[in-house]
Design a protein around this motif. Sequence first.
Motif, PDB file in Angstrom:
ATOM      1  N   ALA A 227       3.943  -0.050   4.447  1.00 51.02           N
ATOM      2  CA  ALA A 227       5.088   0.133   5.339  1.00 51.02           C
ATOM      3  C   ALA A 227       5.977   1.185   4.705  1.00 51.02           C
ATOM      4  CB  ALA A 227       5.856  -1.171   5.504  1.00 51.02           C
TER       5      ALA A 227
ATOM      6  N   GLY B   5      -5.238  -2.026  10.653  1.00 55.70           N
ATOM      7  CA  GLY B   5      -6.134  -1.010  11.192  1.00 55.70           C
ATOM      8  C   GLY B   5      -5.639   0.392  10.907  1.00 55.70           C
ATOM      9  N   SER B   6      -4.791   0.518   9.867  1.00 56.35           N
ATOM     10  CA  SER B   6      -4.232   1.792   9.413  1.00 56.35           C
ATOM     11  C   SER B   6      -3.231   2.370  10.417  1.00 56.35           C
ATOM     12  CB  SER B   6      -5.352   2.791   9.069  1.00 56.35           C
ATOM     13  OG  SER B   6      -4.881   3.695   8.093  1.00 56.35           O
TER      14      SER B   6
ATOM     15  N   ASN C 271      -1.136   3.708  13.299  1.00 56.58           N
ATOM     16  CA  ASN C 271      -1.246   3.532  14.763  1.00 56.58           C
ATOM     17  C   ASN C 271      -2.409   2.624  15.170  1.00 56.58           C
ATOM     18  OD1 ASN C 271       0.821   5.457  14.973  1.00 56.58           O
ATOM     19  ND2 ASN C 271      -0.692   7.101  14.856  1.00 56.58           N
TER      20      ASN C 271
ATOM     21  N   TYR D 287      -3.894   9.992  -3.079  1.00 52.75           N
ATOM     22  CA  TYR D 287      -2.838   9.923  -2.069  1.00 52.75           C
ATOM     23  C   TYR D 287      -1.803  11.029  -2.272  1.00 52.75           C
ATOM     24  CZ  TYR D 287      -4.833   5.266  -1.265  1.00 52.75           C
ATOM     25  OH  TYR D 287      -5.680   4.221  -1.011  1.00 52.75           O
TER      26      TYR D 287
ATOM     27  N   HIS E  30       2.204  -7.324  14.224  1.00 54.45           N
ATOM     28  CA  HIS E  30       1.940  -6.992  12.816  1.00 54.45           C
ATOM     29  C   HIS E  30       2.011  -8.232  11.930  1.00 54.45           C
ATOM     30  CE1 HIS E  30       2.250  -2.889  14.235  1.00 54.45           C
ATOM     31  NE2 HIS E  30       1.700  -2.512  13.094  1.00 54.45           N
TER      32      HIS E  30
ATOM     33  N   ASN F 223       7.000  -7.523   7.980  1.00 53.27           N
ATOM     34  CA  ASN F 223       5.716  -7.950   7.415  1.00 53.27           C
ATOM     35  C   ASN F 223       5.872  -9.161   6.501  1.00 53.27           C
ATOM     36  OD1 ASN F 223       4.757  -5.825   8.847  1.00 53.27           O
ATOM     37  ND2 ASN F 223       4.542  -4.447   7.098  1.00 53.27           N
TER      38      ASN F 223
ATOM     39  N   TYR G  83      -7.773  -3.899   2.436  1.00 53.79           N
ATOM     40  CA  TYR G  83      -6.909  -2.778   2.838  1.00 53.79           C
ATOM     41  C   TYR G  83      -6.927  -2.594   4.363  1.00 53.79           C
ATOM     42  CZ  TYR G  83     -10.823   0.786   2.934  1.00 53.79           C
ATOM     43  OH  TYR G  83     -11.953   1.514   3.196  1.00 53.79           O
ATOM     44  N   SER G  84      -5.922  -1.855   4.842  1.00 53.75           N
ATOM     45  CA  SER G  84      -5.730  -1.586   6.287  1.00 53.75           C
ATOM     46  C   SER G  84      -5.706  -2.858   7.143  1.00 53.75           C
ATOM     47  CB  SER G  84      -6.812  -0.616   6.802  1.00 53.75           C
ATOM     48  OG  SER G  84      -6.810   0.575   6.069  1.00 53.75           O
ATOM     49  N   PRO G  85      -4.835  -3.819   6.814  1.00 54.25           N
ATOM     50  CA  PRO G  85      -4.762  -5.050   7.605  1.00 54.25           C
ATOM     51  C   PRO G  85      -4.320  -4.810   9.049  1.00 54.25           C
ATOM     52  CG  PRO G  85      -2.872  -4.881   6.124  1.00 54.25           C
ATOM     53  CD  PRO G  85      -3.834  -3.795   5.725  1.00 54.25           C
TER      54      PRO G  85
ATOM     55  N   GLY H 279       0.835  -1.197   0.000  1.00 57.70           N
ATOM     56  CA  GLY H 279       0.000   0.000   0.000  1.00 57.70           C
ATOM     57  C   GLY H 279       0.870   1.246   0.000  1.00 57.70           C
ATOM     58  N   THR H 280       0.304   2.362  -0.398  1.00 60.95           N
ATOM     59  CA  THR H 280       1.121   3.585  -0.517  1.00 60.95           C
ATOM     60  C   THR H 280       0.452   4.842   0.045  1.00 60.95           C
ATOM     61  OG1 THR H 280       0.266   4.127  -2.716  1.00 60.95           O
ATOM     62  CG2 THR H 280       2.223   2.711  -2.624  1.00 60.95           C
TER      63      THR H 280
ATOM     64  N   SER I 238     -13.955  -0.034  -5.334  1.00 64.35           N
ATOM     65  CA  SER I 238     -13.435  -0.038  -3.970  1.00 64.35           C
ATOM     66  C   SER I 238     -14.520   0.474  -3.039  1.00 64.35           C
ATOM     67  CB  SER I 238     -12.194   0.858  -3.895  1.00 64.35           C
ATOM     68  OG  SER I 238     -11.706   0.897  -2.579  1.00 64.35           O
TER      69      SER I 238
ATOM     70  N   SER J 245       9.191   1.784   5.934  1.00 61.32           N
ATOM     71  CA  SER J 245      10.618   1.520   6.201  1.00 61.32           C
ATOM     72  C   SER J 245      10.915   0.065   5.863  1.00 61.32           C
ATOM     73  CB  SER J 245      10.943   1.778   7.675  1.00 61.32           C
ATOM     74  OG  SER J 245      10.289   0.820   8.487  1.00 61.32           O
TER      75      SER J 245
ATOM     76  N   PRO K 260      -0.736  -4.299   2.708  1.00 61.85           N
ATOM     77  CA  PRO K 260      -0.214  -3.563   3.867  1.00 61.85           C
ATOM     78  C   PRO K 260       0.706  -2.433   3.429  1.00 61.85           C
ATOM     79  CG  PRO K 260       0.981  -5.624   3.569  1.00 61.85           C
ATOM     80  CD  PRO K 260      -0.172  -5.653   2.604  1.00 61.85           C
TER      81      PRO K 260
HETATM   82  N1  LIG Z   1      -9.415   1.753  -1.241  1.00 66.02           N
HETATM   83  C1  LIG Z   1      -9.438   2.494  -0.172  1.00 66.02           C
HETATM   84  O1  LIG Z   1     -10.379   3.250   0.090  1.00 66.02           O
HETATM   85  C2  LIG Z   1      -8.291   2.405   0.802  1.00 66.02           C
HETATM   86  C3  LIG Z   1      -8.402   2.953   2.091  1.00 66.02           C
HETATM   87  C4  LIG Z   1      -7.305   2.847   2.951  1.00 66.02           C
HETATM   88  C5  LIG Z   1      -6.153   2.224   2.527  1.00 66.02           C
HETATM   89  N2  LIG Z   1      -6.063   1.727   1.249  1.00 66.02           N
HETATM   90  C6  LIG Z   1      -4.820   1.089   0.755  1.00 66.02           C
HETATM   91  O2  LIG Z   1      -4.436   0.070   1.669  1.00 66.02           O
HETATM   92  C7  LIG Z   1      -3.113   0.329   2.131  1.00 66.02           C
HETATM   93  C8  LIG Z   1      -2.947  -0.168   3.559  1.00 66.02           C
HETATM   94  O3  LIG Z   1      -3.843   0.469   4.433  1.00 66.02           O
HETATM   95  P1  LIG Z   1      -3.384   1.620   5.452  1.00 66.02           P
HETATM   96  O4  LIG Z   1      -2.240   2.355   4.919  1.00 66.02           O
HETATM   97  O5  LIG Z   1      -4.635   2.371   5.784  1.00 66.02           O
HETATM   98  O6  LIG Z   1      -3.008   0.867   6.770  1.00 66.02           O
HETATM   99  P2  LIG Z   1      -2.227  -0.455   7.242  1.00 66.02           P
HETATM  100  O7  LIG Z   1      -1.459  -1.065   6.151  1.00 66.02           O
HETATM  101  O8  LIG Z   1      -3.225  -1.231   7.999  1.00 66.02           O
HETATM  102  O9  LIG Z   1      -1.242   0.203   8.314  1.00 66.02           O
HETATM  103  C9  LIG Z   1      -0.198   1.063   7.969  1.00 66.02           C
HETATM  104  C10 LIG Z   1       0.448   1.502   9.270  1.00 66.02           C
HETATM  105  O10 LIG Z   1       1.063   0.360   9.878  1.00 66.02           O
HETATM  106  C11 LIG Z   1       2.411   0.681  10.146  1.00 66.02           C
HETATM  107  N3  LIG Z   1       3.216  -0.526  10.012  1.00 66.02           N
HETATM  108  C12 LIG Z   1       3.376  -1.291   8.904  1.00 66.02           C
HETATM  109  N4  LIG Z   1       4.167  -2.360   9.179  1.00 66.02           N
HETATM  110  C13 LIG Z   1       4.530  -2.237  10.481  1.00 66.02           C
HETATM  111  C14 LIG Z   1       5.334  -3.004  11.339  1.00 66.02           C
HETATM  112  N5  LIG Z   1       5.888  -4.122  10.914  1.00 66.02           N
HETATM  113  N6  LIG Z   1       5.490  -2.592  12.630  1.00 66.02           N
HETATM  114  C15 LIG Z   1       4.908  -1.464  13.080  1.00 66.02           C
HETATM  115  N7  LIG Z   1       4.107  -0.704  12.307  1.00 66.02           N
HETATM  116  C16 LIG Z   1       3.925  -1.073  11.005  1.00 66.02           C
HETATM  117  C17 LIG Z   1       2.802   1.722   9.136  1.00 66.02           C
HETATM  118  O11 LIG Z   1       3.878   2.443   9.652  1.00 66.02           O
HETATM  119  P3  LIG Z   1       5.069   2.961   8.712  1.00 66.02           P
HETATM  120  O12 LIG Z   1       4.432   3.737   7.618  1.00 66.02           O
HETATM  121  O13 LIG Z   1       5.878   3.777   9.653  1.00 66.02           O
HETATM  122  O14 LIG Z   1       5.821   1.746   8.211  1.00 66.02           O
HETATM  123  C18 LIG Z   1       1.516   2.544   9.051  1.00 66.02           C
HETATM  124  O15 LIG Z   1       1.453   3.477  10.112  1.00 66.02           O
HETATM  125  C19 LIG Z   1      -2.981   1.845   1.959  1.00 66.02           C
HETATM  126  O16 LIG Z   1      -1.641   2.262   2.040  1.00 66.02           O
HETATM  127  C20 LIG Z   1      -3.647   2.046   0.639  1.00 66.02           C
HETATM  128  O17 LIG Z   1      -2.782   1.674  -0.430  1.00 66.02           O
HETATM  129  C21 LIG Z   1      -7.123   1.788   0.392  1.00 66.02           C
END
Ligand SMILES: NC(=O)c1ccc[n+]([C@@H]2O[C@H](COP(=O)([O-])OP(=O)(O)OC[C@H]3O[C@@H](n4cnc5c(N)ncnc54)[C@H](OP(=O)(O)O)[C@@H]3O)[C@@H](O)[C@H]2O)c1
Length: 265
Positions: free
Chosen positions: A224, A181-182, A184, A38, A206, A233, A177-179, A2-3, A126, A226, A222
């Motif tokens: 990330a 929980g996004s 924090n 984004y 994670h 992951n 998406y958001s595996p 994810g980005t 979506s 870094s 997911p």
């Molecule tokens: N279609 C839609 O409407 C929609 C909505 C939301 C999201 N998305 C897509 O889905 C992707 C993923 O969802 P998301 O970005 O909402 O949330 P997510 O993937 O559930 O969580 C991302 C968060 O988790 C942290 N993280 C990742 N790996 C980690 C690890 N190993 N240890 C500690 N923290 C970790 C990241 O921190 P760091 O950044 O510091 O690594 C970031 O703060 C998005 O990036 C986007 O591409 C789509």
Amino acid sequence: MGTWRLGEGSKEKYQQEVATLRYGLNQGITLIDTAEMYGQGAAESLVGEAIQPFVRTNLTIVSKFYPWHANAQKLRTSLAASLKRLQTDYLDLYLLHWRQDTNLAEIVKNLENLKQEGLIHQWGVSNFDVADIKELLNIPDGNQCFANEDLYNLGSRGVETSLLELQRQQKIRFIAYSPFGSENSRYLEIKPQLRQMARKKGITVHSLLLAWVLQQGVYCIPKASSIKHLAENLTALDVSFSDDELSQLNMLYPRPINKVSLDMI
Ligand SMILES: NC(=O)c1ccc[n+]([C@@H]2O[C@H](COP(=O)([O-])OP(=O)(O)OC[C@H]3O[C@@H](n4cnc5c(N)ncnc54)[C@H](OP(=O)(O)O)[C@@H]3O)[C@@H](O)[C@H]2O)c1
């Protein structure tokens, strides 16, 4: 990968994020999810730079357009801008970001035209729930929908009541998406028993959360920013659960019995 929120920080952070995506691609991840929304194009530009050293046909690039860019003219303009930022001449998958008050028949026609021209290989949607998918399937070419991308994690399991099964029947891929929980874990409570299970398994929370989503047989994106997080992951690919652990998780984070409205961010 994810980005969302990539490409919005300092110059140093930008370089770190490019390096992270490249690390993932070098580790064999092939799919990158992005959107014109984004960072108002910043994430797409970053992805465009990150993918330059890689063979384009080995990658699956997914982007999304705003609902208010869905008419024939605006969609073309949006796609052209996305392609330019991504430094590519096609998208593998182009998604309507969310439903809003869009006219699905018109959108499908416009997307099918872009597909015929080779500008996109597939299209999808979506944040669609059961009723939206059913409506889509009832319009001409609606069954060409390749994927639906929705929020899905251990703490948000509403899609299990009927949406996942409907999509399986109709061969519409499910992208979770958001595996985590996004950011924090704002949308997913990390309960002490979950931490305990991760500790017992010798993995991080994670890794556990991601492994659980993957084990549902869906795609997952997911995010990330870094290499440390991404490397962590990737360990999810080697995690499996015993029946006992799955029962414990079902008790901790029960799936709803009846249909609930779709969670979305
Ligand atoms: N279609 C839609 O409407 C929609 C909505 C939301 C999201 N998305 C897509 O889905 C992707 C993923 O969802 P998301 O970005 O909402 O949330 P997510 O993937 O559930 O969580 C991302 C968060 O988790 C942290 N993280 C990742 N790996 C980690 C690890 N190993 N240890 C500690 N923290 C970790 C990241 O921190 P760091 O950044 O510091 O690594 C970031 O703060 C998005 O990036 C986007 O591409 C789509």
